[in-house]
Design an enzyme around this catalytic site. Sequence first.
Site, PDB file in Angstrom:
ATOM      1  N   SER A 103       0.802  -1.235   0.000  1.00 13.03           N
ATOM      2  CA  SER A 103       0.000   0.000   0.000  1.00 13.03           C
ATOM      3  C   SER A 103       0.830   1.279   0.000  1.00 13.03           C
ATOM      4  O   SER A 103       0.287   2.345  -0.269  1.00 13.03           O
ATOM      5  CB  SER A 103      -0.905   0.020   1.229  1.00 13.03           C
TER       6      SER A 103
ATOM      7  N   LYS B 183       0.547   3.460  -2.912  1.00 11.83           N
ATOM      8  CA  LYS B 183      -0.668   4.222  -3.257  1.00 11.83           C
ATOM      9  C   LYS B 183      -0.463   5.736  -3.354  1.00 11.83           C
ATOM     10  O   LYS B 183      -0.873   6.354  -4.343  1.00 11.83           O
ATOM     11  CB  LYS B 183      -1.789   3.882  -2.267  1.00 11.83           C
TER      12      LYS B 183
ATOM     13  N   TYR C 136      -2.429  -2.772 -10.689  1.00 13.81           N
ATOM     14  CA  TYR C 136      -2.416  -2.447  -9.252  1.00 13.81           C
ATOM     15  C   TYR C 136      -1.667  -3.528  -8.470  1.00 13.81           C
ATOM     16  O   TYR C 136      -0.848  -3.224  -7.601  1.00 13.81           O
ATOM     17  CB  TYR C 136      -3.866  -2.284  -8.758  1.00 13.81           C
TER      18      TYR C 136
ATOM     19  N   TYR D 133      -4.276   3.360   7.585  1.00 17.99           N
ATOM     20  CA  TYR D 133      -5.487   2.545   7.726  1.00 17.99           C
ATOM     21  C   TYR D 133      -6.414   3.178   8.752  1.00 17.99           C
ATOM     22  O   TYR D 133      -6.477   4.407   8.867  1.00 17.99           O
ATOM     23  CB  TYR D 133      -5.118   1.101   8.101  1.00 17.99           C
TER      24      TYR D 133
ATOM     25  N   VAL E 177       0.832  -3.698   4.156  1.00 15.78           N
ATOM     26  CA  VAL E 177       0.653  -4.942   4.918  1.00 15.78           C
ATOM     27  C   VAL E 177       1.903  -5.816   4.973  1.00 15.78           C
ATOM     28  O   VAL E 177       1.989  -6.712   5.808  1.00 15.78           O
ATOM     29  CB  VAL E 177      -0.518  -5.814   4.400  1.00 15.78           C
TER      30      VAL E 177
HETATM   31  N1  GLU Z   1      -1.839  -5.440  -2.369  1.00 14.46           N
HETATM   32  C1  GLU Z   1      -2.490  -5.314  -1.098  1.00 14.46           C
HETATM   33  C2  GLU Z   1      -3.996  -5.348  -1.269  1.00 14.46           C
HETATM   34  O1  GLU Z   1      -4.508  -4.699  -2.113  1.00 14.46           O
HETATM   35  C3  GLU Z   1      -2.061  -4.050  -0.466  1.00 14.46           C
HETATM   36  C4  GLU Z   1      -2.673  -3.883   0.860  1.00 14.46           C
HETATM   37  C5  GLU Z   1      -1.940  -3.008   1.787  1.00 14.46           C
HETATM   38  O2  GLU Z   1      -0.707  -2.973   1.820  1.00 14.46           O
HETATM   39  O3  GLU Z   1      -2.646  -2.325   2.538  1.00 14.46           O
HETATM   40  O4  GLU Z   1      -4.680  -6.039  -0.580  1.00 14.46           O
END
Ligand code: GLU
Length: 615
Positions: free
Chosen positions: A67, A70, A192, A244, A262
């Site tokens: 994430s 992002k 993604y 989060y 994560v």
């Molecule tokens: N590729 C993970 C997902 O989309 C990233 C999640 C994350 O790091 O929060 O579930």
Amino acid sequence: MTVHRSPVQSFLESLHARFASVRDGEVAAYIPELAKTDPDLFGICLATADGYLYEAGDSRHLFTVQSISKPFVYGLALDDNGVKHMLTKTGVEPSGDAFNAISLHRVTGRPFNPMINAGAIATTGQVRADSLQHRVARILEMFGRYTGHPMRVDPAVYDSENRTGHRNRAIGHLLRNFDILDAEPTAIVDAYFQQCAIAVHCADLALMGATLANQGVNPVTGVRAIEDTHVENVLSVMASCGMYDFSGGWIYNVGMPAKSGVSGGVLAVLPGQFGIGVFSPRVDEHGNSVRALKVCEEVSRAWELHQFNPPYCPTSSRRLSYSCAERSSSRIRHPGELACVRDHGSRVRVFEIQGNLAFATTESIVRDVIAGSGEQRSVILDFHHVTTVNGAAARLLADLAAELERRGTATFFTHTPRLPSLRPQVAAQWTDAAAVERLFRFPSTDLAMEWCEDDLLETLPRPVPSRLDDLRTFEIAAGLTSEEIEVLAQLLDRQRYSPGEFIIRRDDEATNLFLVMSGVVGVWLGEPGTGSRVASFSVGTMVGELAFLDGARRSAHVVAECDVECSLFDVDDFLRLQESHPRIHATILRNLAVSLATKLRKVNRDVSILSTQRG
Ligand code: GLU
């Protein structure tokens, strides 16, 4: 050999040692490949906004960015499409839902923010590309600008998520349903997954953060990674939605924009100062790395970095302030004129400013200038020591100059070439192009001061006429009787010079002393026009006495700045006076010494202003 350890390095190492024993949390396993990660890995890297890296532990161990990709892909999409368009694709509100929640705005179908998966997938879909490969290549290339080296996707993690990421595919289809995605969702969700599987280490994360801290320019390579205007958009969503469902608690405790993933990474940014990357795979119930959270909390607490409690920086942006009464220009003037400048020079004031000019640093200068401007005929703002001027500062300065002009105070901005945006920004505020021209008329403060002094003298009864025929008024003749002056006059030769003509050339033999009868002459180290103009002489003064006294060759060029008339006094005639008229010789020698002493006193006074006001 003793190796001196930086206390910053030691502190990061002590945090690493202290938190290495923390074993709370679980390695994320919903992407099967992530479950294989060694849970004890632990790395820390801090990169300063000028590109210095402090590292501790497994700071070069590769893991997948997840994430943390992002906000960076959001930055790329902003660069591609602009803020307005991107706000139609995703909001910027914290959602309160889990990162992978299938939650979209009820009416618009718009995801709440680009940090939850729905918003991130919508964002990836906005990266300009004509194929899946092209999209991934552009994302990798963007990451490479932040890290300074080519980036790659970890095939095992990508493959693992691609095989299991049905929930994200569902989100992709939902986004397509609401026309948030305007193309086939499978390829976008695939891109993604690949962006999440990009391999990074803590040093990469730290440098990515340092690049954001440095207004979007990688401080090691000097390459721009994102348009500077979009840095604040990226950091804002990190600050409100980056951690989060713990984003509120994070900003409350740590006070820095951050993003976690994560796989156990956290990237935090202290705008203008540094980026920090921490990796430790065990994550808490929110999905944030347990140790990384502790490291960032400690760093923020120990170094007092909460963004809403920034340190007060008492360093004034005013470096020096003086009037022409205290420190006149380097124009050598007739003693009568100089006395006038001393008596009335308080009406010309110079402000030397320094550092980075933004609202607060400029406001204090503006306040100072306005407070004294009632008595001022002219004000000079010297930008020689200014590093940057932002838009707000430029507007304040433009308004200040306009206000001073309205009050009839001649205003000049000097030494501005290293701040190329200042003039266009002022010009954008003013309709009067001639006034802008006037404001930036003088490249140097010294030239501006000379002009202001001359302008001030115009308003006063003239102590010396603009053309001086009477030898008695010259400093060289002080103390001579009328008969003695007559003797001196017989020895002098008149000479006229047109503008730009050399009066003295550097390295020439010194054969004459020059008495300036009219006009102004400039003294140049280096070539006239391109070298530096170190002084000028006006009517009633003498030029070239140094070499005249010690017989050395000329050390500078002397050039007429307008129509100039001088009287030349031959050094041999002067020496012969010693035999024929010893009293005249002695008096002139004394006058030369007085003239030199006056110049030395001025230098001493200038130095004392510099040393008392500085530091
Ligand atoms: N590729 C993970 C997902 O989309 C990233 C999640 C994350 O790091 O929060 O579930």
